[in-house]
Design an enzyme around this catalytic site. Structure first.
Site, PDB file in Angstrom:
ATOM      1  N   LYS A   1      13.071 -45.645 -76.153  1.00 42.93           N
ATOM      2  CA  LYS A   1      13.785 -45.043 -76.919  1.00 42.93           C
ATOM      3  C   LYS A   1      15.143 -45.634 -77.523  1.00 42.93           C
ATOM      4  O   LYS A   1      15.978 -46.481 -76.977  1.00 42.93           O
ATOM      5  CB  LYS A   1      14.346 -43.933 -76.010  1.00 42.93           C
TER       6      LYS A   1
ATOM      7  N   LYS B   1      22.138 -45.893 -77.604  1.00 46.58           N
ATOM      8  CA  LYS B   1      23.423 -46.358 -77.848  1.00 46.58           C
ATOM      9  C   LYS B   1      23.926 -47.225 -76.560  1.00 46.58           C
ATOM     10  O   LYS B   1      24.865 -48.088 -76.697  1.00 46.58           O
ATOM     11  CB  LYS B   1      24.716 -45.259 -77.706  1.00 46.58           C
TER      12      LYS B   1
ATOM     13  N   LYS C   1      19.946 -44.585 -64.216  1.00 46.49           N
ATOM     14  CA  LYS C   1      21.385 -45.119 -64.433  1.00 46.49           C
ATOM     15  C   LYS C   1      21.987 -45.562 -63.178  1.00 46.49           C
ATOM     16  O   LYS C   1      22.737 -46.480 -63.099  1.00 46.49           O
ATOM     17  CB  LYS C   1      22.307 -44.123 -65.040  1.00 46.49           C
TER      18      LYS C   1
END
Length: 336
Positions: free
Chosen positions: A199, A202, A113
């Site tokens: 995966k 969201k 991230k």
């Protein structure tokens, strides 16, 4: 002997998708009668990346309502909002002060991230696993349902608890309980509709990559019709060279309740043109009762507020007891 305790939570960052449901929440529902469950909406975690303050409160309501709509039973579980129990933030700070920095710097999710956020990466994102450790340790959780991507964070939680006990307790009287993982092997990792090797998430910029629990039937059909497939004739499971095929048949099995062998026998001679409508129909049917129950709950906000108030009181009673234990071990002056 009382029931073992389970703790888990989901961030209020938009709608839940099939990956959240099949990989986490349905597991909770399946096992809830066997445990004393604490399920929270982890809104403190939601701001470790840029978020929209105008939607955070409503998204929190949405997740809490979806917990109930998916089958979480208040006879077996406590549902609460993380930020309503201030012990989460306080214990996170106390644990920060005994957690080596290099433990956090090696977390894979932070590295991934941080690359995306560049210079805007926050201290909160680096510290996310310590807050997660506080969430778990506050409730003396015996088991924590986690997917493969969260196993490293749970290992860190165990390391932090062991380090704390080693420095501030004795083997005979540990302050913090060291939790064990509860991993569902089947359905624990649902993949993207646009890339079977990634995966379902969201955070994926494309809404076509996931089926959200509140998607209307026509949108579900559109997403499945447009999802990525391969040109190979015949459908099969467990072929690593066909990730999309494996993902879509796996989804069908999970949503239909059929075994792997039943899915193989039913679908092996199908083409995508025949299978996709079947998957759409099955998905719509599986989500319909959840969507109806969700709408019923959202139409009665007083009930939902009462659930969260009761949850806060129950969670606080447990969390504050653990927090006081930790503060006593650290040598703090008790509250006068």
């Amino acid at each position: 002997m009382g029931k073992q305790r389970v703790l888990s939570g989901v961030q209020p960052t938009g709608n839940l998708h099939l990956g959240n449901y099949l990989g986490a929440i349905r597991t909770w529902v399946d096992i809830q009668e066997n445990y004393d469950n604490f399920f929270c909406v982890v809104d403190l975690h939601a701001i470790t990346v840029p978020h929209n303050p105008k939607t955070l409160a409503q998204d929190t309501y949405t997740i809490a309502a979806l917990y109930l709509a998916c089958g979480i039973d208040l006879n077996h579980a406590t549902i609460f909002v993380q930020s309503h129990v201030t012990a989460h933030a306080e214990l996170a700070w106390l644990l920060n002060c005994i957690t080596p920095l290099n433990w956090l710097e090696r977390m894979i999710q932070f590295k991934e991230k941080a690359v995306k956020q560049g210079e805007n990466v926050s201290v909160g994102l680096l510290d996310y696993p310590v807050l997660m450790a506080a969430d778990i340790l506050l409730y003396d959780a015996d088991r924590v349902p986690v997917g493969e991507d969260q196993k490293q964070h749970l290992e860190l939680t165990r390391d932090i608890a062991a380090r704390f006990n080693d420095q501030f307790a004795t083997p005979e009287n540990p302050v913090l309980k060291i939790p064990e993982p509860l991993i569902r092997t089947e359905g624990a990792r649902v993949m993207s509709l646009t890339d079977g090797s990634r995966k379902m998430s969201k955070s994926d910029p494309s809404d076509l990559s996931r089926i959200n629990l509140l998607d209307p039937p026509e949108l579900i059909g559109k997403k499945i019709k447009r999802c990525k497939t391969d040109p190979i004739k015949g459908l099969e499971l467990d072929n690593k060279e066909r990730p999309e095929c494996n993902n879509l048949l796996g989804l069908y099995g999970l949503l239909s309740g059929k075994t792997k062998q039943e899915v193989i026998l039913e679908c092996q001679d199908m083409g995508w043109g025949q299978f996709k409508p079947l998957l759409s129909e099955t998905t719509i049917a599986a989500l319909e009762p959840i969507q109806l129950k969700y709408q019923e709950i959202m139409d009665n906000k007083d009930y939902l507020d009462s659930v969260l108030r009761d949850g806060k009181e129950k969670a606080e009673a447990v969390a504050n007891h653990t927090l006081n234990r930790v503060k006593d071990a650290l040598g703090y002056l008790p509250t006068l």
